[in-house]
Design a protein around this motif. Sequence first.
Motif, PDB file in Angstrom:
ATOM      1  N   MET A 123       0.918  -1.150  -0.098  1.00 49.62           N
ATOM      2  CA  MET A 123      -0.046   0.038  -0.018  1.00 49.62           C
ATOM      3  C   MET A 123       0.986   1.398   0.150  1.00 49.62           C
ATOM      4  O   MET A 123       0.523   2.177  -0.673  1.00 49.62           O
ATOM      5  CB  MET A 123      -0.911  -0.055   1.293  1.00 49.62           C
ATOM      6  CG  MET A 123      -1.793   1.061   1.345  1.00 49.62           C
ATOM      7  SD  MET A 123      -3.183   0.875   0.113  1.00 49.62           S
ATOM      8  CE  MET A 123      -4.521   2.030   0.584  1.00 49.62           C
ATOM      9  N   SER A 124       1.879   1.102   0.932  1.00 46.45           N
ATOM     10  CA  SER A 124       3.009   2.282   0.957  1.00 46.45           C
ATOM     11  C   SER A 124       3.665   2.584  -0.402  1.00 46.45           C
ATOM     12  O   SER A 124       3.762   3.593  -0.742  1.00 46.45           O
ATOM     13  CB  SER A 124       3.715   2.424   2.147  1.00 46.45           C
ATOM     14  OG  SER A 124       4.639   1.139   1.667  1.00 46.45           O
ATOM     15  N   ALA A 125       3.650   1.595  -1.156  1.00 48.14           N
ATOM     16  CA  ALA A 125       4.652   1.914  -2.649  1.00 48.14           C
ATOM     17  C   ALA A 125       3.438   2.567  -3.577  1.00 48.14           C
ATOM     18  O   ALA A 125       3.881   3.732  -4.411  1.00 48.14           O
ATOM     19  CB  ALA A 125       4.655   0.522  -3.160  1.00 48.14           C
ATOM     20  N   ILE A 126       2.070   2.361  -3.575  1.00 48.24           N
ATOM     21  CA  ILE A 126       1.251   3.227  -4.264  1.00 48.24           C
ATOM     22  C   ILE A 126       1.063   4.280  -3.993  1.00 48.24           C
ATOM     23  O   ILE A 126       0.981   5.391  -4.690  1.00 48.24           O
ATOM     24  CB  ILE A 126      -0.001   2.120  -4.368  1.00 48.24           C
ATOM     25  CG1 ILE A 126       0.010   0.837  -4.843  1.00 48.24           C
ATOM     26  CG2 ILE A 126      -1.265   3.036  -4.918  1.00 48.24           C
ATOM     27  CD1 ILE A 126      -1.239   0.032  -4.486  1.00 48.24           C
ATOM     28  N   LEU A 127       1.025   4.590  -2.691  1.00 49.16           N
ATOM     29  CA  LEU A 127       0.913   5.921  -2.182  1.00 49.16           C
ATOM     30  C   LEU A 127       2.335   6.753  -2.597  1.00 49.16           C
ATOM     31  O   LEU A 127       2.234   8.043  -3.005  1.00 49.16           O
ATOM     32  CB  LEU A 127       0.851   5.811  -0.608  1.00 49.16           C
ATOM     33  CG  LEU A 127       0.641   7.358   0.126  1.00 49.16           C
ATOM     34  CD1 LEU A 127      -0.768   7.918  -0.319  1.00 49.16           C
ATOM     35  CD2 LEU A 127       0.622   7.173   1.638  1.00 49.16           C
ATOM     36  N   GLY A 128       3.441   6.203  -2.450  1.00 50.51           N
ATOM     37  CA  GLY A 128       4.610   6.829  -2.801  1.00 50.51           C
ATOM     38  C   GLY A 128       4.665   7.201  -4.402  1.00 50.51           C
ATOM     39  O   GLY A 128       4.949   8.323  -4.804  1.00 50.51           O
ATOM     40  N   PHE A 129       4.141   6.237  -5.216  1.00 52.04           N
ATOM     41  CA  PHE A 129       3.964   6.396  -6.538  1.00 52.04           C
ATOM     42  C   PHE A 129       3.022   7.501  -6.891  1.00 52.04           C
ATOM     43  O   PHE A 129       3.327   8.636  -7.806  1.00 52.04           O
ATOM     44  CB  PHE A 129       3.636   5.091  -7.422  1.00 52.04           C
ATOM     45  CG  PHE A 129       3.434   5.497  -8.987  1.00 52.04           C
ATOM     46  CD1 PHE A 129       4.479   5.537  -9.668  1.00 52.04           C
ATOM     47  CD2 PHE A 129       2.098   5.471  -9.388  1.00 52.04           C
ATOM     48  CE1 PHE A 129       4.129   5.681 -11.011  1.00 52.04           C
ATOM     49  CE2 PHE A 129       1.851   5.783 -10.766  1.00 52.04           C
ATOM     50  CZ  PHE A 129       3.179   5.844 -11.296  1.00 52.04           C
ATOM     51  N   ILE A 130       1.909   7.765  -6.232  1.00 54.47           N
ATOM     52  CA  ILE A 130       0.938   8.643  -6.317  1.00 54.47           C
ATOM     53  C   ILE A 130       1.546  10.358  -6.058  1.00 54.47           C
ATOM     54  O   ILE A 130       1.227  11.193  -6.586  1.00 54.47           O
ATOM     55  CB  ILE A 130      -0.249   8.382  -5.686  1.00 54.47           C
ATOM     56  CG1 ILE A 130      -1.127   7.343  -6.119  1.00 54.47           C
ATOM     57  CG2 ILE A 130      -1.140   9.542  -5.401  1.00 54.47           C
ATOM     58  CD1 ILE A 130      -2.210   6.900  -5.332  1.00 54.47           C
ATOM     59  N   LYS A 131       2.276  10.106  -4.806  1.00 57.10           N
ATOM     60  CA  LYS A 131       3.070  11.538  -4.619  1.00 57.10           C
ATOM     61  C   LYS A 131       3.960  12.097  -5.587  1.00 57.10           C
ATOM     62  O   LYS A 131       4.214  13.143  -6.010  1.00 57.10           O
ATOM     63  CB  LYS A 131       3.674  11.303  -3.153  1.00 57.10           C
ATOM     64  CG  LYS A 131       2.645  11.234  -1.892  1.00 57.10           C
ATOM     65  CD  LYS A 131       3.455  11.087  -0.769  1.00 57.10           C
ATOM     66  CE  LYS A 131       2.795  10.779   0.478  1.00 57.10           C
ATOM     67  NZ  LYS A 131       3.540  10.602   1.787  1.00 57.10           N
ATOM     68  N   PHE A 132       4.695  10.726  -6.056  1.00 54.82           N
ATOM     69  CA  PHE A 132       5.726  11.072  -7.120  1.00 54.82           C
ATOM     70  C   PHE A 132       4.799  11.885  -8.416  1.00 54.82           C
ATOM     71  O   PHE A 132       5.454  12.838  -9.000  1.00 54.82           O
ATOM     72  CB  PHE A 132       6.580   9.904  -7.521  1.00 54.82           C
ATOM     73  CG  PHE A 132       7.296  10.410  -8.784  1.00 54.82           C
ATOM     74  CD1 PHE A 132       8.662  10.903  -8.512  1.00 54.82           C
ATOM     75  CD2 PHE A 132       7.065   9.695  -9.958  1.00 54.82           C
ATOM     76  CE1 PHE A 132       9.582  11.051  -9.768  1.00 54.82           C
ATOM     77  CE2 PHE A 132       7.911  10.107 -11.133  1.00 54.82           C
ATOM     78  CZ  PHE A 132       8.866  10.569 -10.835  1.00 54.82           C
ATOM     79  N   ALA A 133       3.847  11.081  -8.832  1.00 56.45           N
ATOM     80  CA  ALA A 133       3.063  11.395  -9.985  1.00 56.45           C
ATOM     81  C   ALA A 133       2.435  12.968  -9.681  1.00 56.45           C
ATOM     82  O   ALA A 133       2.411  13.929 -10.682  1.00 56.45           O
ATOM     83  CB  ALA A 133       2.053  10.574 -10.307  1.00 56.45           C
ATOM     84  N   ALA A 134       2.104  13.046  -8.419  1.00 56.67           N
ATOM     85  CA  ALA A 134       1.564  14.363  -8.123  1.00 56.67           C
ATOM     86  C   ALA A 134       2.648  15.585  -8.144  1.00 56.67           C
ATOM     87  O   ALA A 134       2.361  16.776  -8.834  1.00 56.67           O
ATOM     88  CB  ALA A 134       0.682  14.309  -6.768  1.00 56.67           C
ATOM     89  N   ALA A 135       3.486  15.261  -7.735  1.00 53.29           N
ATOM     90  CA  ALA A 135       4.636  16.180  -7.740  1.00 53.29           C
ATOM     91  C   ALA A 135       5.411  16.527  -9.239  1.00 53.29           C
ATOM     92  O   ALA A 135       5.589  17.949  -9.514  1.00 53.29           O
ATOM     93  CB  ALA A 135       6.001  15.648  -6.734  1.00 53.29           C
TER      94      ALA A 135
END
Length: 168
Positions: A1-13
């Motif tokens: 779950m944390s990997a998906i959240l990290g990817f979402i943060k990266f894409a948003a940035a």
Amino acid sequence: MSAILGFIKFAAALCLALAIFFVVNLASGGLFTNRDLEEPAYVILRDEEEAPAAPAEEQSFEELLAAADPAAGERVFKECRACHRVEEGVHMVGPSLYNVVGRAVASVSEFKYSDAMTGLDGEWTPERIDAFITNPRDYAPGTAMTFAGLDKAADRAAVIAYLQSLGM
């Protein structure tokens, strides 16, 4: 779950960075471009010395040959010395070039020419030598001469002037 959240943060940035870049580019284009001017706001004047020179007219081969320096041709001829000599009757990989201007093509009896050279008729005129040493393989396809040729017309004219000076 944390990997998906990290990817979402990266894409948003990444999306935010692209949006900021787009807005800054749009704003700076509006600030620094004035399409309402009918003529330039200022003109940069150049000194005559800085002005680009007009391209020089190319000289004809005859003009280059008339102005050619045999001493300069002797220096350029050093490239030819690997295979040719200018002493009468002294042959190397290539035939002696002594008195070559005006001589019949492939006419030195004690030298074995390639079939490409024996297939040529006529004599070695300055114009013909110029054409040959520009690119020997294009001039006589199948020649054994591996020299790539002289690019500069002034160098070719100087070499021919040097060769002409030898038979005199």
